[in-house]
Design an enzyme around this catalytic site. Sequence first.
Site, PDB file in Angstrom:
ATOM      1  N   LYS A 253      -2.610  15.259 -10.107  1.00  0.00           N
ATOM      2  CA  LYS A 253      -1.493  15.220 -11.297  1.00  0.00           C
ATOM      3  C   LYS A 253      -1.300  16.223 -11.899  1.00  0.00           C
ATOM      4  O   LYS A 253       0.334  15.922 -12.358  1.00  0.00           O
ATOM      5  CB  LYS A 253      -2.120  14.772 -12.569  1.00  0.00           C
ATOM      6  CG  LYS A 253      -2.776  12.885 -12.249  1.00  0.00           C
ATOM      7  CD  LYS A 253      -2.569  12.329 -12.185  1.00  0.00           C
ATOM      8  CE  LYS A 253      -2.866  10.739 -11.846  1.00  0.00           C
ATOM      9  NZ  LYS A 253      -1.214   9.934 -11.354  1.00  0.00           N
TER      10      LYS A 253
ATOM     11  N   TYR B 288      -8.054  14.922  -8.520  1.00  0.00           N
ATOM     12  CA  TYR B 288      -7.180  14.012  -9.865  1.00  0.00           C
ATOM     13  C   TYR B 288      -6.435  14.622 -10.219  1.00  0.00           C
ATOM     14  O   TYR B 288      -4.940  14.514  -9.777  1.00  0.00           O
ATOM     15  CB  TYR B 288      -8.313  13.120 -10.464  1.00  0.00           C
ATOM     16  CG  TYR B 288      -7.526  11.930 -11.365  1.00  0.00           C
ATOM     17  CD1 TYR B 288      -6.763  10.706 -11.302  1.00  0.00           C
ATOM     18  CD2 TYR B 288      -7.092  12.858 -12.547  1.00  0.00           C
ATOM     19  CE1 TYR B 288      -6.378  10.219 -11.538  1.00  0.00           C
ATOM     20  CE2 TYR B 288      -6.935  11.360 -13.545  1.00  0.00           C
ATOM     21  CZ  TYR B 288      -6.086  10.499 -13.172  1.00  0.00           C
ATOM     22  OH  TYR B 288      -5.505  10.280 -14.048  1.00  0.00           O
TER      23      TYR B 288
ATOM     24  N   ASN C 146       3.289   4.061 -10.642  1.00  0.00           N
ATOM     25  CA  ASN C 146       2.700   4.514 -11.169  1.00  0.00           C
ATOM     26  C   ASN C 146       1.255   3.772 -10.709  1.00  0.00           C
ATOM     27  O   ASN C 146      -0.373   4.534 -10.810  1.00  0.00           O
ATOM     28  CB  ASN C 146       2.161   3.265 -11.782  1.00  0.00           C
ATOM     29  CG  ASN C 146       0.783   2.197 -13.435  1.00  0.00           C
ATOM     30  OD1 ASN C 146       0.426   3.284 -13.764  1.00  0.00           O
ATOM     31  ND2 ASN C 146       0.875   1.081 -12.458  1.00  0.00           N
TER      32      ASN C 146
ATOM     33  N   ASP D 109       1.077  -1.522  -0.027  1.00  0.00           N
ATOM     34  CA  ASP D 109       0.061   0.266  -0.009  1.00  0.00           C
ATOM     35  C   ASP D 109       0.571   1.213   0.204  1.00  0.00           C
ATOM     36  O   ASP D 109       1.473   1.610   0.482  1.00  0.00           O
ATOM     37  CB  ASP D 109      -1.246  -0.210   1.420  1.00  0.00           C
ATOM     38  CG  ASP D 109      -1.731   1.143   1.110  1.00  0.00           C
ATOM     39  OD1 ASP D 109      -1.687   1.907   0.539  1.00  0.00           O
ATOM     40  OD2 ASP D 109      -3.167   0.746   2.376  1.00  0.00           O
TER      41      ASP D 109
END
Length: 260
Positions: free
Chosen positions: A169, A165, A96, A69
């Site tokens: 990013k 999100y 990733n 994790d």
Amino acid sequence: MNAMQTDTQARTQTKIAVVTGAGSGIGRAVALELLRTGWSVTLAGRRAEALEDTAALEPGGSALIVRTDVTRPEDVAALFTATVERFGRLDLLFNNAGTFGPGGVPVEELSYDAWRHVVDTNLNGAFLCAQAAYRLMKEQDPQGGRIINNGSVSAHTPRPLSVAYTTTKHALTGLTKSLSLDGRPYRIAVGQIDIGNAATDMTERMRTGALQATGEIAAEPVMDVADVARTVRHMAELPLEANVQFATVLATAMPYVGRG
């Protein structure tokens, strides 16, 4: 040449990678591409069964499965310790692991727990893995290695209702740039791949209909995830004197350029 010398030589010649989020999607595709082309790969992810399924798809490959994790510092430390114990060094981290989080939730309705989950996975997890890889690459002999962060086209342009999100990013781009600069003295090359609409389980909704900036729902083109994997391998196999700082790989006809 004795057995110990032969083993040391083999470790030096074989490239060693850690791939996080290797149990599905882009992580699985990249791990399989590396295994297929002779890399030794540590497969990291939260679900051991999914990692075992990935390894089984390339039965001749040299794979190590480590349940991880990435939001837990102790898990990340154990991941890189296990990699060095098994393979002797680290040449590549493909950073990733990530999550979209709750999709389609307006800013004013997004819970703090949901926000924290996305930030902890996409940003804090990426930092923890990059930090651990950086430490190893700085101290190992020969010195150096490569880190490739999985960004997104959302690191440039957001989709509607994707604040958590998109924020992570954008932050990942800053992490990439800082690591790239700080890694120069130690032959640590750091780059980022920004991916748009690779065909995976996570992007299945793109085929049937995704919310557009106009408020419409429209199906979007996707591309083969294998094309992403080949791009990552190209970046990974460059000599450390060369670096792809940022690469954008996307479905040609997706509504990205000019979206919004």
